[in-house]
Design an enzyme around this catalytic site. Structure first.
Site, short mmCIF file in Angstrom:
data_model
loop_
_atom_site.label_atom_id
_atom_site.label_comp_id
_atom_site.label_asym_id
_atom_site.label_seq_id
_atom_site.Cartn_x
_atom_site.Cartn_y
_atom_site.Cartn_z
N ASN A 164 0.79 -1.23 0.00
CA ASN A 164 0.00 0.00 0.00
C ASN A 164 0.83 1.28 0.00
OD1 ASN A 164 0.83 -0.42 2.64
ND2 ASN A 164 -1.04 0.39 3.54
N CYS A 165 2.14 1.17 -0.06
CA CYS A 165 3.03 2.33 -0.12
C CYS A 165 3.01 2.90 -1.54
CB CYS A 165 4.45 1.90 0.27
SG CYS A 165 5.70 3.17 0.00
N ASP A 166 2.77 4.18 -1.68
CA ASP A 166 2.70 4.81 -3.00
C ASP A 166 3.99 4.67 -3.79
OD1 ASP A 166 0.07 5.58 -2.67
OD2 ASP A 166 0.56 7.61 -1.99
N LYS A 175 4.24 1.19 -5.07
CA LYS A 175 3.32 1.04 -6.20
C LYS A 175 3.94 1.60 -7.48
CE LYS A 175 -0.93 1.34 -3.49
NZ LYS A 175 -2.11 2.17 -3.20
#
Length: 117
Positions: A10-12, A15
């Site tokens: 879920n870390c931008d 991603k």
């Protein structure tokens, strides 16, 4: 050649790195270090290429929430490793390992340089 991307899904920034790798046709293994875990030996391999003070994300929420006394205890690779094992979220993400060489963070320029060969 095995390429492993370490981080949390879920870390931008993770991603973005995963998208870059996929868009550039690069096969890789994703290792979620919260779900799949980390250990001292893994951190030690990262520390061969990345200084401990770069690997510890001092700008992140996990670091900022630490008591000042705990922050003051992080003075070398050993104390940083202990902290990363206690709180994997303090590790700067993503960690990319390609050809047994580790790098931290993501930018288009960084990945172009790593994968230029």
């Amino acid at each position: 050649m095995t390429i492993t991307l370490y981080g949390i899904p879920n870390c931008d920034t993770v991603k973005k790195a995963r998208t870059w790798l996929s868009n550039n046709g690069t096969d890789f293994v994703f290792h979620d270090f919260k779900k799949d875990g980390i250990n001292a030996d893994l951190i030690k391999t990262w520390l061969r290429d990345v200084p401990w003070d770069v690997l510890v994300n001092r700008k992140g929420t996990t670091w900022r929430k630490l008591p000042d006394e705990r922050k003051a205890e992080i003075t070398d690779a050993a104390s940083a490793t202990a902290l990363m094992l206690e709180s994997p979220s303090v590790i700067k993400r993503p960690v990319l390992v390609k050809d047994k060489k580790s790098s931290v963070g993501f930018s288009d320029e960084l990945y172009q340089q790593i994968f230029q060969d």
